[in-house]
Design an enzyme around this catalytic site. Structure first.
Site, mmCIF file in Angstrom:
data_model
loop_
_atom_site.group_PDB
_atom_site.id
_atom_site.type_symbol
_atom_site.label_atom_id
_atom_site.label_comp_id
_atom_site.label_asym_id
_atom_site.label_seq_id
_atom_site.Cartn_x
_atom_site.Cartn_y
_atom_site.Cartn_z
ATOM 1 N N ASP A 21 3.701 10.303 4.737
ATOM 2 C CA ASP A 21 2.690 11.309 4.358
ATOM 3 C C ASP A 21 3.024 12.657 5.001
ATOM 4 O OD1 ASP A 21 0.065 9.575 3.332
ATOM 5 O OD2 ASP A 21 1.237 8.542 4.841
ATOM 6 N N ASN A 45 -3.221 4.041 7.055
ATOM 7 C CA ASN A 45 -2.147 3.726 7.998
ATOM 8 C C ASN A 45 -2.701 3.585 9.415
ATOM 9 O OD1 ASN A 45 0.052 3.596 6.239
ATOM 10 N ND2 ASN A 45 0.273 5.832 6.233
ATOM 11 N N THR A 131 -1.912 9.955 -1.427
ATOM 12 C CA THR A 131 -0.806 9.180 -0.862
ATOM 13 C C THR A 131 -1.320 8.148 0.148
ATOM 14 O OG1 THR A 131 -0.389 10.817 0.869
ATOM 15 C CG2 THR A 131 0.831 11.078 -1.189
ATOM 16 N N ASN A 165 4.457 -4.787 -1.141
ATOM 17 C CA ASN A 165 4.915 -4.736 0.246
ATOM 18 C C ASN A 165 3.887 -5.339 1.203
ATOM 19 O OD1 ASN A 165 3.067 -2.632 0.216
ATOM 20 N ND2 ASN A 165 4.488 -1.063 0.942
ATOM 21 N N PHE A 172 0.365 -1.600 -0.299
ATOM 22 C CA PHE A 172 -0.635 -1.314 0.736
ATOM 23 C C PHE A 172 -1.775 -0.404 0.260
ATOM 24 C CE2 PHE A 172 -2.116 1.271 4.347
ATOM 25 C CZ PHE A 172 -2.464 0.299 5.274
ATOM 26 N N HIS A 246 8.128 6.850 0.944
ATOM 27 C CA HIS A 246 7.300 6.692 -0.264
ATOM 28 C C HIS A 246 6.636 7.979 -0.743
ATOM 29 C CE1 HIS A 246 7.395 2.288 0.474
ATOM 30 N NE2 HIS A 246 7.218 2.603 1.745
ATOM 31 N N ASP A 247 5.798 8.568 0.129
ATOM 32 C CA ASP A 247 4.848 9.583 -0.340
ATOM 33 C C ASP A 247 5.471 10.869 -0.887
ATOM 34 O OD1 ASP A 247 2.824 7.801 0.238
ATOM 35 O OD2 ASP A 247 2.508 8.593 2.256
HETATM 36 C C1 PIR Z 1 2.036 1.198 4.433
HETATM 37 C C2 PIR Z 1 2.750 2.346 4.184
HETATM 38 C C3 PIR Z 1 4.137 2.319 4.283
HETATM 39 C C4 PIR Z 1 4.796 1.175 4.592
HETATM 40 C C5 PIR Z 1 4.084 0.006 4.802
HETATM 41 N N1 PIR Z 1 4.763 -1.147 5.030
HETATM 42 C C6 PIR Z 1 2.692 0.040 4.750
HETATM 43 C C7 PIR Z 1 1.987 3.542 3.695
HETATM 44 C C8 PIR Z 1 2.774 4.785 3.312
HETATM 45 O O1 PIR Z 1 2.215 5.940 3.925
HETATM 46 C C9 PIR Z 1 2.666 4.879 1.786
HETATM 47 O O2 PIR Z 1 1.671 5.799 1.367
HETATM 48 C C10 PIR Z 1 2.221 3.524 1.322
HETATM 49 N N2 PIR Z 1 1.346 3.112 2.425
HETATM 50 C C11 PIR Z 1 3.354 2.554 1.031
HETATM 51 O O3 PIR Z 1 2.873 1.280 0.833
HETATM 52 CA CA CA Z 2 0.499 7.169 2.887
#
Ligand code: PIR
Ligand code: CA
Length: 320
Positions: A21, A45, A131, A165, A172, A246-247
């Site tokens: 993020d 998170n 995000t 995941n 998540f 990811h974000d």
């Molecule tokens: C959560 C995240 C990332 C990795 C894991 N294992 C768990 C958070 C990241 O910030 C992203 O927005 C999303 N959640 C990916 O699943």
């Molecule tokens: Ca995130």
């Protein structure tokens, strides 16, 4: 409209920093193709106070001023809160030293700020970029349903056409607040799901990390330290050789849909499954029906994604 004549895309970033993020926030701030109207936070998170503080620390590092920051939901709509310290650490942004925030929070609740911003701007001009969990966005759609028709589109990091995941089939951000996600996917606005199908390709390889370190500014060094920590937890907890970032993929899709390419398909969120809770169920049996307003990102141009991030960091420079 001819996109080359259009101004920058106006976005609200709703996030839970979080290592990726934080990088998404820097990308949005540094990109000339983005006008960042507001930053809102949601528990995910880490707890709300932690992710809010993290967002403000990143704002300081990037020298962001004049952008309102507001705190939102401190838990999912109906379920108990689940955090991700195994990935993001106790602070939610472990690794670098986090500076004391220097800007003050907007006094409004994130949901009020999102609604105000959408209603204050031209209809069809504001893109929401969540995000984290979709709690704030779902609450905003319920509290002021007029925003659903006024938002240009919702481009979210979450879900996956295939895999997960946080469970074998769930990602998540969706699984921690599946009811909120269901509200957002079913609202009727244009939703683009930037999910694990692309974000698991957005790897911060050794080459990428070295390129960022060579920028040698405080924000770039900060990103290098974030990627060191994120890389080590992703190695230990998830068995990845390099961490997937990811974000920033959601922000990159808004900047240039050619970098993160999406395909229209019906998508709904599982809220009742025992083993499938939070699954994003995408129907790829046939071409999307006319009027379908959900899409999934499936293809990533890895080199161009990192070009955008490096370019944003170079433009941010050393705010001091
Ligand atoms: C959560 C995240 C990332 C990795 C894991 N294992 C768990 C958070 C990241 O910030 C992203 O927005 C999303 N959640 C990916 O699943
Ligand atoms: Ca995130």
């Amino acid at each position: 409209m001819d996109e080359t004549l259009a101004g920058p895309e106006k976005i609200v970033l709703d996030c839970d920093p979080g290592h990726d993020d934080a990088i998404a926030l820097l990308l949005a701030h540094g990109s000339p193709r983005i006008e960042l109207l507001a930053v809102t936070t949601v528990a995910g998170n880490q707890t709300l106070p932690k992710v809010m503080r993290n967002a403000l620390s990143v704002a300081r590092i990037a020298g962001m001023t004049g952008v309102p920051f507001a705190a939102g939901a401190d838990r999912p709509l109906v379920r108990p809160i689940r955090l991700a310290p195994s990935i993001h650490g106790e602070s939610g942004l472990d690794g670098p030293q986090l500076p004391e925030p220097s800007i003050r929070l907007d006094p409004r609740h994130a949901v009020d700020l999102i609604i105000d911003i959408v209603l204050e701007h031209e209809p069809g001009s504001v893109t929401l970029v969540p995000t984290g969990a979709l709690t704030n966005i779902a609450l905003a759609a319920r509290m002021e349903p007029r925003i659903v028709d006024r938002v240009k589109r919702v481009v979210l990091m979450g879900g996956a056409v295939q895999g997960g995941n946080w469970s074998p089939v769930a990602e998540f951000n969706i699984v921690i607040d599946p009811e909120a996600a269901a509200i957002v996917f079913e609202a009727g606005w244009d939703v683009t799901m930037v999910g694990l199908d692309v974000t698991h390709q957005a790897l911060a390889t050794q080459e990428v990390v070295e390129r960022i370190r060579r920028i040698d500014t405080a924000p770039a060094r900060f990103v290098g330290e974030l990627l060191d920590f994120f890389g080590s937890t992703y190695r230990d907890a998830q068995g990845f050789e390099h961490p997937p970032v990811h974000d920033p993929c959601a922000v990159a899709h808004v900047i240039d849909p050619g970098v993160v390419r999406a395909t229209r398909m019906p998508i709904v969120v599982e809220t009742a499954g025992v083993h499938t809770l939070g699954m994003t169920v995408a129907d790829r049996r046939r071409p999307a029906p006319v009027g379908c307003r959900t899409s999934a990102a499936l293809e990533l141009d890895h080199a161009r994604l990192w070009d955008l991030i490096v370019d944003a960091l170079e433009r941010i420079g050393d705010p001091g």
